[in-house]
Design an enzyme around this catalytic site. Structure first.
Site, mmCIF file in Angstrom:
data_model
loop_
_atom_site.group_PDB
_atom_site.id
_atom_site.type_symbol
_atom_site.label_atom_id
_atom_site.label_comp_id
_atom_site.label_asym_id
_atom_site.label_seq_id
_atom_site.Cartn_x
_atom_site.Cartn_y
_atom_site.Cartn_z
ATOM 1 N N ASN A 1 94.057 -8.402 5.489
ATOM 2 C CA ASN A 1 94.872 -8.463 6.709
ATOM 3 C C ASN A 1 96.297 -8.017 6.353
ATOM 4 O O ASN A 1 97.070 -8.784 5.805
ATOM 5 C CB ASN A 1 94.856 -9.911 7.245
ATOM 6 C CG ASN A 1 95.705 -10.063 8.495
ATOM 7 O OD1 ASN A 1 96.155 -9.081 9.076
ATOM 8 N ND2 ASN A 1 95.915 -11.311 8.917
ATOM 9 N N LYS B 1 98.720 -7.383 8.286
ATOM 10 C CA LYS B 1 99.769 -7.873 9.210
ATOM 11 C C LYS B 1 100.728 -6.720 9.552
ATOM 12 O O LYS B 1 100.283 -5.564 9.609
ATOM 13 C CB LYS B 1 100.482 -9.083 8.601
ATOM 14 C CG LYS B 1 99.476 -10.149 8.130
ATOM 15 C CD LYS B 1 100.074 -11.466 7.798
ATOM 16 C CE LYS B 1 98.970 -12.415 7.337
ATOM 17 N NZ LYS B 1 99.439 -13.756 7.058
ATOM 18 N N SER C 1 96.678 -17.886 1.080
ATOM 19 C CA SER C 1 97.163 -17.744 -0.296
ATOM 20 C C SER C 1 96.061 -17.490 -1.324
ATOM 21 O O SER C 1 96.129 -17.982 -2.452
ATOM 22 C CB SER C 1 98.002 -18.970 -0.696
ATOM 23 O OG SER C 1 99.157 -19.035 0.125
ATOM 24 N N GLY D 1 100.423 -17.658 3.560
ATOM 25 C CA GLY D 1 101.666 -17.035 3.101
ATOM 26 C C GLY D 1 102.583 -17.956 2.314
ATOM 27 O O GLY D 1 103.734 -17.627 2.058
ATOM 28 N N HIS E 1 94.371 -15.822 15.136
ATOM 29 C CA HIS E 1 95.165 -16.050 13.916
ATOM 30 C C HIS E 1 96.331 -16.982 14.249
ATOM 31 O O HIS E 1 96.932 -16.872 15.320
ATOM 32 C CB HIS E 1 95.670 -14.720 13.361
ATOM 33 C CG HIS E 1 96.228 -14.845 11.979
ATOM 34 N ND1 HIS E 1 97.481 -15.364 11.745
ATOM 35 C CD2 HIS E 1 95.694 -14.559 10.766
ATOM 36 C CE1 HIS E 1 97.687 -15.380 10.429
ATOM 37 N NE2 HIS E 1 96.616 -14.898 9.820
ATOM 38 N N GLU F 1 99.313 -17.023 13.374
ATOM 39 C CA GLU F 1 100.582 -16.354 13.706
ATOM 40 C C GLU F 1 100.587 -15.930 15.169
ATOM 41 O O GLU F 1 101.620 -15.975 15.834
ATOM 42 C CB GLU F 1 100.805 -15.151 12.762
ATOM 43 C CG GLU F 1 101.194 -15.622 11.365
ATOM 44 C CD GLU F 1 100.799 -14.675 10.239
ATOM 45 O OE1 GLU F 1 100.464 -13.511 10.505
ATOM 46 O OE2 GLU F 1 100.825 -15.131 9.077
ATOM 47 N N GLU G 1 91.466 -21.052 8.141
ATOM 48 C CA GLU G 1 92.766 -20.750 7.543
ATOM 49 C C GLU G 1 93.752 -21.887 7.811
ATOM 50 O O GLU G 1 94.422 -21.890 8.851
ATOM 51 C CB GLU G 1 93.340 -19.469 8.159
ATOM 52 C CG GLU G 1 92.523 -18.233 7.910
ATOM 53 C CD GLU G 1 93.405 -16.982 7.893
ATOM 54 O OE1 GLU G 1 93.384 -16.291 6.882
ATOM 55 O OE2 GLU G 1 94.138 -16.755 8.853
HETATM 56 P P1 PGA Z 1 97.922 -14.997 2.981
HETATM 57 O O1 PGA Z 1 97.497 -14.695 4.511
HETATM 58 O O2 PGA Z 1 96.810 -14.520 2.114
HETATM 59 O O3 PGA Z 1 99.186 -14.194 2.799
HETATM 60 O O4 PGA Z 1 98.143 -16.449 2.891
HETATM 61 C C1 PGA Z 1 96.217 -14.960 4.971
HETATM 62 C C2 PGA Z 1 96.116 -14.657 6.446
HETATM 63 O O5 PGA Z 1 97.068 -14.940 7.179
HETATM 64 O O6 PGA Z 1 95.097 -14.153 6.922
#
Ligand code: PGA
Length: 251
Positions: A9, A11, A214, A174, A96, A98, A168
């Protein structure tokens, strides 16, 4: 054992040149090396067409990071499912955290998007997960249950068959702090049992449940050893091509 699914992903990252270079490097790597996982790349919308062209004749698939809940019309700035379908996109990430927290996407909106995607034969990658406060309040099972029930449980058996779930935990996204493999397994098994109770044993066994939050080269092995983990949704560590290729090689 089924091959693990890795979703990158990206982003809102990368320039056109960076995106193109990454995809070309990935393609040449998989053409030379046998890999033991399935790969989906989720680039920003504007690079989807280019990525699909380069990856033509490979097994690597493309996911969109979002889609509009509307089919078409006066929605400036939105991207429709018909557009994704016309580009032959196979997957779309929905729900997601976000999108939920920064763009006020409610369960109702996410449910609409899931329906629309399924109608056009595009597989939703449905994300769920609890916040740190909810986790500390010992509500994580309740929260994930509610998210899954509201978004998915009106689907019929054929539809649920075409869903990928990504657990998640928000506090792990992140942050560099992943959930520990035992807790991940516990949640994945909990989700699988919910699916089994609502649908059937065979659907619960075949549905793919991924972990995201992460994931890196150091923790992926232990996370992927867990029985109910079918793959991973990777953000930060999917951005750098050499890091990402190392992750793929490690599986
Ligand atoms: P990350 O993001 O691996 O940077 O924690 C995962 C995601 O948001 O899908």
């Amino acid at each position: 054992m089924k091959k693990k699914l890795i979703i990158a992903n990206w982003k809102m990252n990368k320039t056109y040149q960076e995106a193109q270079d990454f995809i070309i490097e990935l393609k040449s790597f998989i053409n030379k090396n046998p890999i033991n996982c399935k790969i989906i790349i989720a680039p920003p919308f504007v690079y989807i067409s280019k990525a699909i062209n380069i990856l033509n004749n490979t097994n690597i698939k493309i996911a969109a990071q979002n889609v509009s809940e509307y089919l078409e019309g006066p929605y400036t700035g939105e991207i429709s499912i018909k557009m994704l379908h016309s580009l032959k996109v196979n997957y779309v990430i929905l729900g997601h955290s976000e999108r939920r927290s920064l763009f006020q996407e409610t369960d109702t909106i996410i449910e609409k998007k899931i329906k629309i995607a399924l109608k056009y034969g595009i597989t939703p990658i449905y994300c769920c997960g609890e916040s740190l406060i909810e986790r500390n309040n010992k509500q994580k099972f309740e929260i994930n249950k509610k998210q899954i029930e509201t978004a998915l449980f009106k689907l019929n058996e054929k539809e649920i068959h075409n869903i990928i779930i990504a657990y998640e935990p928000i506090w792990a996204i992140g942050t560099g702090v992943n959930a520990n493999p035992i807790e991940i397994q516990e949640m994945h098994s909990f989700i699988r049992t919910l699916i089994k109770k609502k649908y059937s044993n065979s659907i619960s066994e075949s549905i793919q449940i991924l972990y995201g939050g992460s994931i890196n080269l150091e923790n992926i092995k232990n996370i992927f050893l867990q029985q109910d983990v079918n793959g991973g949704l990777i953000g930060q560590c999917s951005l750098n091509p050499s890091k990402f290729l190392k992750i793929i090689k490690s599986i």
